[in-house]
Design a protein around this motif. Sequence first.
Motif, short mmCIF file in Angstrom:
data_model
loop_
_atom_site.label_atom_id
_atom_site.label_comp_id
_atom_site.label_asym_id
_atom_site.label_seq_id
_atom_site.Cartn_x
_atom_site.Cartn_y
_atom_site.Cartn_z
N ALA A 1 0.86 -1.18 0.00
CA ALA A 1 0.00 0.00 0.00
C ALA A 1 0.90 1.24 0.00
N MET A 2 0.50 2.26 -0.73
CA MET A 2 1.29 3.50 -0.79
C MET A 2 0.47 4.61 -1.44
N THR A 3 0.99 5.81 -1.41
CA THR A 3 0.40 6.95 -2.11
C THR A 3 1.35 7.29 -3.25
N MET A 4 0.81 7.35 -4.46
CA MET A 4 1.66 7.63 -5.62
C MET A 4 0.86 8.27 -6.74
N GLY A 5 1.59 8.93 -7.62
CA GLY A 5 0.97 9.56 -8.77
C GLY A 5 0.96 8.64 -9.97
N PHE A 6 -0.11 8.73 -10.74
CA PHE A 6 -0.27 7.96 -11.98
C PHE A 6 -0.58 8.94 -13.09
N GLN A 7 -0.06 8.71 -14.27
CA GLN A 7 -0.48 9.46 -15.43
C GLN A 7 -1.94 9.10 -15.73
N ALA A 8 -2.71 10.06 -16.17
CA ALA A 8 -4.11 9.79 -16.51
C ALA A 8 -4.55 10.82 -17.55
N ASP A 9 -5.31 10.37 -18.54
CA ASP A 9 -5.75 11.30 -19.57
C ASP A 9 -6.77 12.29 -18.99
N GLU A 10 -7.03 13.34 -19.74
CA GLU A 10 -7.88 14.43 -19.27
C GLU A 10 -9.27 13.95 -18.86
N GLN A 11 -9.86 13.06 -19.63
CA GLN A 11 -11.21 12.57 -19.30
C GLN A 11 -11.22 11.87 -17.95
N LEU A 12 -10.24 11.02 -17.69
CA LEU A 12 -10.18 10.33 -16.39
C LEU A 12 -9.98 11.32 -15.25
N ARG A 13 -9.14 12.34 -15.47
CA ARG A 13 -8.92 13.35 -14.43
C ARG A 13 -10.20 14.12 -14.14
N GLN A 14 -11.03 14.35 -15.16
CA GLN A 14 -12.27 15.09 -14.97
C GLN A 14 -13.37 14.25 -14.33
N ASP A 15 -13.23 12.94 -14.41
CA ASP A 15 -14.26 12.04 -13.87
C ASP A 15 -14.17 11.85 -12.35
#
Length: 121
Positions: A81-95
């Motif tokens: 378990a951890m906290t981390m950043g993932f790349q995500a396209d604009e639509q996923l970020r808006q959802d």
Amino acid sequence: MTLLAAPLALAACDSGDDTEAMDDTAMADVQMPMDDSDMPMMGSDGAMRTASAEGIVTAIDADAGTITVDHGAVPAIEWPAMTMGFQADEQLRQDVAVGDTISFDFTTGEGGNTITSITKK
């Protein structure tokens, strides 16, 4: 790593005067080896891997194109378990919004970690 840490710890001990034994510039040349054996990012053949996880969105960075998730363990790829950043396209970020509990699918490999789908819980 222990062989390097012990002399550094001793050097930092008080030598009886009021000067510091090591300062930030002395530490600048010290390189600690990273042991990533606890968190494999790819299969043994170097290929991208896919997995699923659940977590809570802690940040969304439109400029960087990322979603940061505090996620549980991912046994399929031996991640804790951890906290981390993932790349995500604009639509996923808006959802999603900060604070949303999600389940998500992602890929991981030399190119980084990318969310491919998200479902709000």
